[in-house]
Motif scaffolding. Structure first.
Motif, mmCIF file in Angstrom:
data_model
loop_
_atom_site.group_PDB
_atom_site.id
_atom_site.type_symbol
_atom_site.label_atom_id
_atom_site.label_comp_id
_atom_site.label_asym_id
_atom_site.label_seq_id
_atom_site.Cartn_x
_atom_site.Cartn_y
_atom_site.Cartn_z
ATOM 1 N N UNK A 58 0.828 -1.194 0.000
ATOM 2 C CA UNK A 58 0.000 0.000 0.000
ATOM 3 C C UNK A 58 0.870 1.255 0.000
ATOM 4 N N UNK A 59 0.358 2.327 -0.587
ATOM 5 C CA UNK A 59 1.087 3.597 -0.613
ATOM 6 C C UNK A 59 0.809 4.318 0.699
ATOM 7 N N UNK A 60 1.670 4.060 1.654
ATOM 8 C CA UNK A 60 1.533 4.640 2.979
ATOM 9 C C UNK A 60 2.881 4.607 3.682
ATOM 10 N N UNK A 118 18.644 5.548 1.035
ATOM 11 C CA UNK A 118 17.314 6.156 1.130
ATOM 12 C C UNK A 118 16.320 5.394 0.256
ATOM 13 N N UNK A 119 15.047 5.612 0.495
ATOM 14 C CA UNK A 119 14.022 4.879 -0.257
ATOM 15 C C UNK A 119 14.051 5.229 -1.740
ATOM 16 N N UNK A 120 14.209 6.509 -2.041
ATOM 17 C CA UNK A 120 14.285 6.991 -3.428
ATOM 18 C C UNK A 120 15.573 7.790 -3.559
ATOM 19 N N UNK A 139 13.741 -3.462 -9.264
ATOM 20 C CA UNK A 139 13.370 -3.532 -10.675
ATOM 21 C C UNK A 139 11.965 -2.960 -10.798
ATOM 22 N N UNK A 140 11.885 -1.691 -11.225
ATOM 23 C CA UNK A 140 10.588 -1.011 -11.243
ATOM 24 C C UNK A 140 9.666 -1.539 -12.334
ATOM 25 N N UNK A 141 10.219 -2.238 -13.319
ATOM 26 C CA UNK A 141 9.381 -2.763 -14.399
ATOM 27 C C UNK A 141 8.456 -3.868 -13.910
ATOM 28 N N UNK A 142 8.758 -4.465 -12.753
ATOM 29 C CA UNK A 142 7.907 -5.510 -12.207
ATOM 30 C C UNK A 142 6.557 -4.962 -11.769
ATOM 31 N N UNK A 143 6.545 -3.700 -11.357
ATOM 32 C CA UNK A 143 5.339 -3.119 -10.778
ATOM 33 C C UNK A 143 4.712 -2.011 -11.621
ATOM 34 N N UNK A 144 5.373 -1.622 -12.709
ATOM 35 C CA UNK A 144 4.866 -0.504 -13.519
ATOM 36 C C UNK A 144 4.878 -0.902 -14.991
ATOM 37 N N UNK A 341 7.637 4.159 -2.156
ATOM 38 C CA UNK A 341 8.837 4.678 -2.812
ATOM 39 C C UNK A 341 8.657 4.714 -4.328
ATOM 40 N N UNK A 342 8.094 3.652 -4.885
ATOM 41 C CA UNK A 342 7.862 3.622 -6.331
ATOM 42 C C UNK A 342 6.840 4.684 -6.723
ATOM 43 N N UNK A 343 5.807 4.847 -5.929
ATOM 44 C CA UNK A 343 4.792 5.857 -6.232
ATOM 45 C C UNK A 343 5.394 7.256 -6.200
ATOM 46 N N UNK A 344 6.290 7.508 -5.243
ATOM 47 C CA UNK A 344 6.923 8.823 -5.152
ATOM 48 C C UNK A 344 7.830 9.086 -6.354
ATOM 49 N N UNK A 345 8.638 8.090 -6.728
ATOM 50 C CA UNK A 345 9.526 8.259 -7.880
ATOM 51 C C UNK A 345 8.725 8.500 -9.150
#
Length: 446
Positions: A58-60, A118-120, A139-144, A341-345
């Motif tokens: 979750x984005x939290x 850091x996270x990002x 690997x951000x391609x897994x989730x986006x 972290x992914x949502x922020x990036x």
């Protein structure tokens, strides 16, 4: 790039590319050497690209964003984006951390080796590479699944590495080169300012014409490097990125021979092979050569440093394939809040936020939709606007021409061998073989 130190990263007018001085700035050299150091120290660190335990998906939660030499100049922008993210995702908190320009790669090295990334993290592709190889980056391609349609192809592929599956950074901001020509010098030396070279082959042809008409003036002022090999169709690395292979191709030797002949025929200043070579942009500013490359805003520096150039500069697209310079945001695979972290990036690098940033500083967004923004795509008739429009258009086809696996120690040694070949002190084939052997030893060790 933004800010004084950051601007040296992507907006500098002299780069280690096929059209540059062939020598990196001290800052660039430090970054490349630092990336190699990261690889050495991280060799014994734990790897594995798995989410940290406790991540709910979750984005939290609280995440830290680390930028590179962007404050205090762009503190308000960063705070504004962080605040907007927190409003969009209630329950999130963004902590902003900015690191100085000098020693940044060493700082990242220390963070990774102590499992405190850091996270990002703001990382260019060369510093991200050793971290990605050792499992420290997500690997951000897994989730986006929207990456390919969101970002400029060349920018996204900069975070894909040989021998490593995945994409390890959201492209953030970009730059590229355009070509600048001295109109008066061209006209006086038998060349047409309205018909400047479009390819490297045409550059050699016009350099010969200039030399015949004006023996004491020059069009060219550089020697080739790895990026030139790429343009010549030379395979620089093997498929898994573990060995350099450029010396195996006769095309690389042929290219050096071509530059050697031009040098020996007097088409370029003798100083290009000296250790005190000033660089093509400096020689252009001094009106000693008629051509250089630079970012879209380089013309302001040329005219400031030599007012006689005002109104006397012609701008054109980069020769052949334009180079691409990339900064991005990577996500730590050890983050306790991977989804956040992914949502922020992704939020930081969306079109709206990138365009706001690019309006504040001389950069270009990595989002494909931003290329139609009138600020980047409209030519108001000035040379400055034309340069910006040409650079923006070039991003559609711009490529990373020199592999990130080649650090400063490697390219410096190659540069020295090429200089020997151009002086006639060794053959091009022997120079390439010597350089390749040395570079493969360095690659294997780092």
């Amino acid at each position: 790039m933004p800010g004084t130190e950051s601007s040296n990263r992507l907006t500098r007018t002299t780069r280690t590319t096929r059209r540059s001085t062939g020598r990196p700035t001290k800052r660039a050299a430090g970054l490349l050497a630092g990336a190699a150091a990261v690889a050495l120290v991280l060799t014994g660190c734990a790897s594995g690209n798995s989410s940290a335990s406790g991540d709910s998906g979750k984005v939290t939660g609280t995440v830290t964003l680390q930028t590179w030499a962007l404050t205090p100049t762009y503190s308000d922008y960063l705070k504004g984006v962080a605040s907007s993210f927190e409003k969009k995702y209630p329950g999130t908190t963004v902590k902003l951390v900015d690191q100085p320009g000098d020693g940044y790669s060493d700082k990242v090295l220390s963070q990774a080796s102590s499992n405190s990334l850091p996270d990002v993290i703001n990382l260019p592709p060369d510093i991200a590479l050793p971290l990605a190889k050792r499992g420290f980056l997500q690997d951000i391609s897994k989730d986006d699944s929207t990456l390919k349609k969101t970002y400029v192809n060349g920018a996204l592929s900069a975070y894909n590495y040989k021998g490593v599956d995945g994409t390890f950074g959201y492209p953030w901001y970009l730059n590229t080169d355009v070509d600048y020509w001295n109109k008066s010098m061209l006209s006086q030396c038998g060349l047409d300012p309205d018909n400047v070279p479009k390819t490297t082959d045409q550059l050699f042809e016009q350099a010969a014409t200039m030399h015949a008409k004006c023996p004491d003036d020059y069009l060219m002022s550089r020697k080739p490097g790895l990026s030139d090999f790429s343009l010549a169709g030379v395979k620089i690395l093997n498929s898994d990125g573990t060995k350099f292979t450029f010396a195996n191709s006769s095309k690389a030797a042929d290219l050096i021979d071509k530059y050697a002949k031009a040098y020996q025929n007097g088409y370029m200043p003798s100083s290009v092979l000296n250790s005190d070579y000033l660089g093509n942009s400096t020689l252009f500013t001094q009106t000693k050569v008629a051509w250089t490359t630079g970012g879209a805003t380089a013309i302001a520096d040329f005219e400031k440093n030599n007012p006689s150039l005002k109104g006397n500069i012609v701008v054109s697209p980069a020769l052949d394939t334009p180079p691409l310079y990339v900064q991005g945001l990577s996500v730590s695979s050890k983050s306790k809040h991977i989804a956040t972290a992914e949502a922020l990036a992704k939020f930081m690098t969306n079109a709206t936020n990138q365009e706001k940033f690019a309006h504040l500083v001389s950069i270009f967004p990595s989002t494909t939709s931003s290329q139609s923004d009138p600020y980047f795509s409209k030519d108001d008739g000035t040379t400055e606007a034309k340069a910006r429009v040409l650079a923006n258009k070039a991003l559609k086809t711009a490529e990373n021409l020199s592999p990130v696996e080649a650090n400063d120690a490697m390219t410096t040694f190659l540069d020295q061998q090429i200089a020997l070949a151009m002086k006639g002190q060794t053959t091009s084939k022997k120079a390439l073989e010597t350089a390749q052997t040395k570079m493969n030893t360095l690659l294997a060790n780092g």
